[in-house]
Write an enzyme that holds these catalytic residues in place. Structure first.
Site, PDB file in Angstrom:
ATOM      1  N   GLU A 211      18.377  -9.627   8.760  1.00  0.00           N
ATOM      2  CA  GLU A 211      18.213 -10.997   9.261  1.00  0.00           C
ATOM      3  C   GLU A 211      17.516 -11.901   8.253  1.00  0.00           C
ATOM      4  O   GLU A 211      17.591 -13.130   8.342  1.00  0.00           O
ATOM      5  CB  GLU A 211      17.445 -10.985  10.589  1.00  0.00           C
ATOM      6  CG  GLU A 211      15.954 -10.794  10.500  1.00  0.00           C
ATOM      7  CD  GLU A 211      15.493  -9.363  10.266  1.00  0.00           C
ATOM      8  OE1 GLU A 211      14.275  -9.116  10.298  1.00  0.00           O
ATOM      9  OE2 GLU A 211      16.351  -8.476  10.058  1.00  0.00           O
TER      10      GLU A 211
ATOM     11  N   CYS B 273      13.235  -2.166  10.946  1.00  0.00           N
ATOM     12  CA  CYS B 273      11.884  -1.955  10.436  1.00  0.00           C
ATOM     13  C   CYS B 273      10.990  -1.343  11.525  1.00  0.00           C
ATOM     14  O   CYS B 273      11.160  -0.181  11.868  1.00  0.00           O
ATOM     15  CB  CYS B 273      11.312  -3.259   9.880  1.00  0.00           C
ATOM     16  SG  CYS B 273       9.837  -3.036   8.842  1.00  0.00           S
TER      17      CYS B 273
ATOM     18  N   HIS C  58      15.606  -5.529   6.239  1.00  0.00           N
ATOM     19  CA  HIS C  58      15.738  -6.649   7.174  1.00  0.00           C
ATOM     20  C   HIS C  58      17.010  -7.453   6.906  1.00  0.00           C
ATOM     21  O   HIS C  58      16.970  -8.428   6.140  1.00  0.00           O
ATOM     22  CB  HIS C  58      14.534  -7.585   7.037  1.00  0.00           C
ATOM     23  CG  HIS C  58      13.264  -7.056   7.590  1.00  0.00           C
ATOM     24  ND1 HIS C  58      12.858  -7.290   8.894  1.00  0.00           N
ATOM     25  CD2 HIS C  58      12.288  -6.297   7.032  1.00  0.00           C
ATOM     26  CE1 HIS C  58      11.684  -6.706   9.104  1.00  0.00           C
ATOM     27  NE2 HIS C  58      11.316  -6.094   7.993  1.00  0.00           N
TER      28      HIS C  58
END
Length: 229
Positions: A205, A86, A203
């Protein structure tokens, strides 16, 4: 796997990445403040998501000039793996490690939702845990995720196989309707010439643990662990 996470003023996903890395490796990554002159010896350097410097000038532009970035760029050019997520993707383009630029979303609105991605390359250190053509679900949260490069650059990126991930629908079809931000060629993730630097807007994660509602992002981190175990 020795990992370092660079923390800029305004980073907000640094701990999320650290948790994902620690869960897989059993070791906490080094959290490196952007004002430090060097990154510790690492197999992987992560530039996390967030709003570095509040994105007051241009997303990633100020972070690209943080003291730590001279060493990140130098290490990347020596072959150390670098992952920009990002805002980290924005920093990679602004620092010259990846071509193109991330502009305002075509809608001019902040977007925060899950999207579908098609894996275009499954033979990289970041994506070997997937199969080419896999469709995965990963969240996005950005206002400036509209990837732009001129026609000549895009042709080179396609010809060199440097598009790692594209926005698509649940069936894997790439279309304007499935493109959340207007990125050219529906690019969601991009590799450098060496294949050891990856920038992506979604993302992984945030969807790397079943407790978060899914694990499609976990294979990216597992791919890196397999490489550097």
């Amino acid at each position: 796997m020795r990992a370092s996470v660079v923390v800029f003023p305004g980073s907000n996903c640094d701990r999320d990445v650290a948790v994902s890395l620690e869960k897989l490796t059993g070791h906490k990554p080094a959290m490196v403040w952007h004002g430090e002159p060097q990154v510790p010896d690492s197999d992987l350097i992560v530039l996390p998501g967030g709003f570095s410097y509040g994105d007051y000038l241009r997303s990633g532009a100020m972070a690209a000039h943080s003291p730590i970035m001279a060493d990140v760029v130098a290490k990347a050019r020596k072959g150390i793996a670098v992952l920009g997520i990002c805002n980290g993707f924005q920093v990679l383009t602004e620092s010259g490690l990846l071509p193109g630029v991330l502009m305002r979303n075509a809608s001019l609105k902040f977007i925060c939702r899950d999207v579908w991605l098609r894996v275009e390359r499954a033979d990289t250190i970041f994506t070997k845990g997937y199969a080419k053509g896999d469709v995965i679900r990963v969240p996005i949260a950005h206002h400036d995720g509209n990837y732009y490069a001129d026609d000549e650059t895009l042709d080179a990126l396609e010809g060199e196989g440097r598009v790692a991930l594209r926005y698509c629908d649940a069936a894997g079809e790439v279309s304007d309707e499935a493109n959340p931000n207007g990125s050219r060629a529906s690019i969601a993730g991009l590799l450098d010439e060496s294949g050891r630097v990856l920038g992506l807007m979604p993302h992984p994660e945030r969807l790397a643990d079943a407790a978060l509602g899914g694990t499609d992002g976990a294979s990216l981190f597992a791919s890196l662990l397999e490489t550097f175990h």
